[in-house]
Write a protein that holds these residues in place. Structure first.
Motif, PDB file in Angstrom:
ATOM      1  N   LEU A  60      28.229 -37.469-108.923  1.00 38.57           N
ATOM      2  CA  LEU A  60      27.723 -37.021-107.630  1.00 38.57           C
ATOM      3  C   LEU A  60      27.212 -35.588-107.697  1.00 38.57           C
ATOM      4  CD1 LEU A  60      27.347 -37.365-104.549  1.00 38.57           C
ATOM      5  CD2 LEU A  60      29.736 -36.619-104.290  1.00 38.57           C
ATOM      6  N   THR A  61      27.931 -34.724-108.394  1.00 40.28           N
ATOM      7  CA  THR A  61      27.612 -33.299-108.409  1.00 40.28           C
ATOM      8  C   THR A  61      26.683 -32.892-109.561  1.00 40.28           C
ATOM      9  OG1 THR A  61      29.591 -32.826-109.738  1.00 40.28           O
ATOM     10  CG2 THR A  61      29.807 -32.737-107.328  1.00 40.28           C
ATOM     11  N   GLY A  62      26.511 -33.780-110.531  1.00 39.20           N
ATOM     12  CA  GLY A  62      25.693 -33.441-111.681  1.00 39.20           C
ATOM     13  C   GLY A  62      26.451 -32.726-112.779  1.00 39.20           C
ATOM     14  N   LEU A  63      27.770 -32.580-112.627  1.00 38.72           N
ATOM     15  CA  LEU A  63      28.590 -31.965-113.664  1.00 38.72           C
ATOM     16  C   LEU A  63      28.951 -32.998-114.726  1.00 38.72           C
ATOM     17  CD1 LEU A  63      31.003 -29.927-111.350  1.00 38.72           C
ATOM     18  CD2 LEU A  63      29.023 -29.050-112.619  1.00 38.72           C
ATOM     19  N   ASP A  64      29.510 -32.533-115.834  1.00 38.05           N
ATOM     20  CA  ASP A  64      29.925 -33.436-116.904  1.00 38.05           C
ATOM     21  C   ASP A  64      30.996 -34.389-116.361  1.00 38.05           C
ATOM     22  OD1 ASP A  64      31.089 -34.697-119.093  1.00 38.05           O
ATOM     23  OD2 ASP A  64      30.839 -32.971-120.390  1.00 38.05           O
ATOM     24  N   PRO A  65      30.738 -35.693-116.326  1.00 41.47           N
ATOM     25  CA  PRO A  65      31.702 -36.637-115.742  1.00 41.47           C
ATOM     26  C   PRO A  65      33.073 -36.612-116.411  1.00 41.47           C
ATOM     27  CG  PRO A  65      29.568 -37.681-115.997  1.00 41.47           C
ATOM     28  CD  PRO A  65      29.480 -36.366-116.718  1.00 41.47           C
ATOM     29  N   LEU A  66      33.094 -36.547-117.751  1.00 40.74           N
ATOM     30  CA  LEU A  66      34.381 -36.576-118.431  1.00 40.74           C
ATOM     31  C   LEU A  66      35.141 -35.264-118.280  1.00 40.74           C
ATOM     32  CD1 LEU A  66      33.655 -38.670-121.628  1.00 40.74           C
ATOM     33  CD2 LEU A  66      34.923 -39.321-119.585  1.00 40.74           C
ATOM     34  N   LEU A  67      34.419 -34.147-118.151  1.00 41.44           N
ATOM     35  CA  LEU A  67      35.094 -32.881-117.859  1.00 41.44           C
ATOM     36  C   LEU A  67      35.738 -32.952-116.483  1.00 41.44           C
ATOM     37  CD1 LEU A  67      35.781 -29.949-118.433  1.00 41.44           C
ATOM     38  CD2 LEU A  67      33.536 -29.300-117.528  1.00 41.44           C
ATOM     39  N   CYS A  68      35.023 -33.536-115.531  1.00 39.58           N
ATOM     40  CA  CYS A  68      35.589 -33.721-114.191  1.00 39.58           C
ATOM     41  C   CYS A  68      36.795 -34.634-114.231  1.00 39.58           C
ATOM     42  CB  CYS A  68      34.524 -34.285-113.253  1.00 39.58           C
ATOM     43  SG  CYS A  68      33.171 -33.137-112.876  1.00 39.58           S
ATOM     44  N   ALA A  69      36.749 -35.642-115.087  1.00 38.17           N
ATOM     45  CA  ALA A  69      37.882 -36.554-115.217  1.00 38.17           C
ATOM     46  C   ALA A  69      39.107 -35.830-115.756  1.00 38.17           C
ATOM     47  CB  ALA A  69      37.509 -37.722-116.133  1.00 38.17           C
ATOM     48  N   VAL A  70      38.907 -34.976-116.762  1.00 33.62           N
ATOM     49  CA  VAL A  70      40.017 -34.215-117.340  1.00 33.62           C
ATOM     50  C   VAL A  70      40.628 -33.285-116.299  1.00 33.62           C
ATOM     51  CG1 VAL A  70      40.612 -32.427-119.023  1.00 33.62           C
ATOM     52  CG2 VAL A  70      39.192 -34.359-119.714  1.00 33.62           C
ATOM     53  N   VAL A  71      39.778 -32.576-115.554  1.00 31.98           N
ATOM     54  CA  VAL A  71      40.260 -31.649-114.523  1.00 31.98           C
ATOM     55  C   VAL A  71      41.009 -32.409-113.432  1.00 31.98           C
ATOM     56  CG1 VAL A  71      39.560 -30.030-112.721  1.00 31.98           C
ATOM     57  CG2 VAL A  71      38.466 -29.942-114.975  1.00 31.98           C
ATOM     58  N   ALA A  72      40.449 -33.540-112.985  1.00 35.12           N
ATOM     59  CA  ALA A  72      41.090 -34.336-111.933  1.00 35.12           C
ATOM     60  C   ALA A  72      42.455 -34.834-112.386  1.00 35.12           C
ATOM     61  CB  ALA A  72      40.193 -35.511-111.545  1.00 35.12           C
ATOM     62  N   CYS A  73      42.548 -35.287-113.633  1.00 28.04           N
ATOM     63  CA  CYS A  73      43.828 -35.784-114.140  1.00 28.04           C
ATOM     64  C   CYS A  73      44.846 -34.653-114.260  1.00 28.04           C
ATOM     65  CB  CYS A  73      43.625 -36.461-115.495  1.00 28.04           C
ATOM     66  SG  CYS A  73      42.796 -38.069-115.406  1.00 28.04           S
ATOM     67  N   GLY A  74      44.388 -33.482-114.735  1.00 24.76           N
ATOM     68  CA  GLY A  74      45.294 -32.353-114.855  1.00 24.76           C
ATOM     69  C   GLY A  74      45.849 -31.904-113.511  1.00 24.76           C
ATOM     70  N   LEU A  75      44.981 -31.825-112.507  1.00 22.66           N
ATOM     71  CA  LEU A  75      45.430 -31.441-111.169  1.00 22.66           C
ATOM     72  C   LEU A  75      46.362 -32.482-110.571  1.00 22.66           C
ATOM     73  CD1 LEU A  75      42.083 -30.039-109.691  1.00 22.66           C
ATOM     74  CD2 LEU A  75      44.080 -28.733-110.458  1.00 22.66           C
ATOM     75  N   SER A  76      46.078 -33.728-110.824  1.00 17.37           N
ATOM     76  CA  SER A  76      46.932 -34.798-110.304  1.00 17.37           C
ATOM     77  C   SER A  76      48.302 -34.769-110.963  1.00 17.37           C
ATOM     78  CB  SER A  76      46.272 -36.161-110.539  1.00 17.37           C
ATOM     79  OG  SER A  76      45.043 -36.249-109.850  1.00 17.37           O
ATOM     80  N   GLY A  77      48.325 -34.506-112.274  1.00 16.30           N
ATOM     81  CA  GLY A  77      49.614 -34.391-112.953  1.00 16.30           C
ATOM     82  C   GLY A  77      50.450 -33.272-112.364  1.00 16.30           C
ATOM     83  N   ALA A  78      49.805 -32.137-112.073  1.00 17.39           N
ATOM     84  CA  ALA A  78      50.514 -31.026-111.447  1.00 17.39           C
ATOM     85  C   ALA A  78      51.004 -31.398-110.055  1.00 17.39           C
ATOM     86  CB  ALA A  78      49.601 -29.799-111.372  1.00 17.39           C
ATOM     87  N   GLY A  79      50.180 -32.145-109.311  1.00 16.27           N
ATOM     88  CA  GLY A  79      50.569 -32.562-107.967  1.00 16.27           C
ATOM     89  C   GLY A  79      51.713 -33.553-107.950  1.00 16.27           C
ATOM     90  N   LEU A  80      51.829 -34.344-109.015  1.00 15.82           N
ATOM     91  CA  LEU A  80      52.907 -35.339-109.077  1.00 15.82           C
ATOM     92  C   LEU A  80      54.256 -34.725-109.432  1.00 15.82           C
ATOM     93  CD1 LEU A  80      51.097 -38.268-110.941  1.00 15.82           C
ATOM     94  CD2 LEU A  80      51.990 -38.349-108.599  1.00 15.82           C
ATOM     95  N   ALA A  81      54.249 -33.577-110.095  1.00 14.86           N
ATOM     96  CA  ALA A  81      55.487 -32.979-110.596  1.00 14.86           C
ATOM     97  C   ALA A  81      56.573 -32.807-109.525  1.00 14.86           C
ATOM     98  CB  ALA A  81      55.185 -31.647-111.275  1.00 14.86           C
TER      99      ALA A  81
END
Length: 278
Positions: A60-81
């Motif tokens: 959607l934003t034109g950013l690297d999709p897999l970089l966005c995936a890594v960031v999203a997963c990292g933030l979600s892991g922190a949110g689950l803690a």
């Protein structure tokens, strides 16, 4: 080694894939040990859904999709803690996250007008499409994950053995859980390029499951997992090239055969976790 295989390894894409698999075999199996110790098997599926959401945001934003995936997963892991402190642990939270992530991903794809098939294709992975950035990420994980495991071995062992015992022993369980969940989440996302989200167990969980049968301590389990990961990744990659087949499924099947073979050996899990806390 046949001449054809030598010629294949002269290609840059094949060389990057081989390096990525070796680096992945160093860090990702240790992540599998953590997944087993924390009893968070559903985390792989939760992160797959979150990775899809990150990919959708990237498209959607034109950013690297897999970089966005890594960031999203990292933030979600922190949110689950913080949810790990609850009586129900992380299982229920991960089910909620999976449902919300896939719904949000489909909504983002609909809003962006991007064909959903294009996003899902990235989840299938392609080892030969490995980029320099993917190799760098796996290299960082290959250093950080085993490094944390070695430096904080006793604290990690106590946490994996018993959260309350770890807290009573002075371990900062909330912070350590946060770090471990972020590493697990980022590692799962980082492995997507190699085998795809649906086959990520070949790099993480299957070597750790085999190692659990062979090791007598937590450190031994991590060492066995890395050793099995390196052998399986190298052999599976070469076999896939020789057979001219997709490397991802070949890696999974070979790792599964090794895990099944190890399953014939009496389990030493109790000894593993008891020794780990000493």
């Amino acid at each position: 080694m046949s001449a054809d295989l030598v010629d294949l390894f002269a290609l840059g894409a094949v060389q990057r894939a081989a390096v990525a698999l070796v680096l992945g075999a160093i860090g990702l199996p240790v992540v599998g040990v953590v997944i087993i110790g924390l009893d968070i098997m559903p985390v792989r599926f939760a992160m797959m859904h979150i990775a899809l959401l990150g990919i959708a945001i990237g498209l959607l934003t034109g950013l690297d999709p897999l970089l966005c995936a890594v960031v999203a997963c990292g933030l979600s892991g922190a949110g689950l803690a913080p949810l790990a402190r609850g009586a129900s642990g992380l299982s229920g939270a991960m089910g909620l996250v999976m449902s919300m992530a896939i719904a949000a991903a489909l909504l983002v794809l609909s809003v962006s007008g991007v064909n959903a098939a294009g996003a899902f294709e990235l989840l299938w992975g392609s080892i030969l499409a490995t980029r320099t950035g993917d190799v760098v990420l796996l290299g960082v994980l290959a250093v950080v994950v085993p490094g944390l495991f070695l430096v904080r071995r006793k604290q990690v062992a106590l946490l994996l053995h018993d959260r309350e015992l770890a807290a009573c022993s002075g371990v900062r369980v909330d912070r350590l859980t946060l770090v471990l969940l972020v590493l697990v989440s980022v590692a799962v996302a980082g492995a997507i390029r190699l085998t795809g989200a649906l086959l990520v167990d070949a790099l993480t969980l299957l070597p750790a499951l085999a190692a659990r049968r062979l090791a007598g301590s937590l450190s031994g389990m991590a060492a066995w997992a890395v050793g099995i990961g390196v052998v399986v990744n190298a052999a599976g990659f070469v076999l896939a090239l020789l057979l001219d087949q997709p490397p991802g499924p070949v890696l999974v099947l070979l790792a599964g055969v090794v895990a099944l073979a190890a399953h014939l050996i009496p389990e030493r899990r109790t000894t593993t976790w008891q020794h780990a806390t000493h």
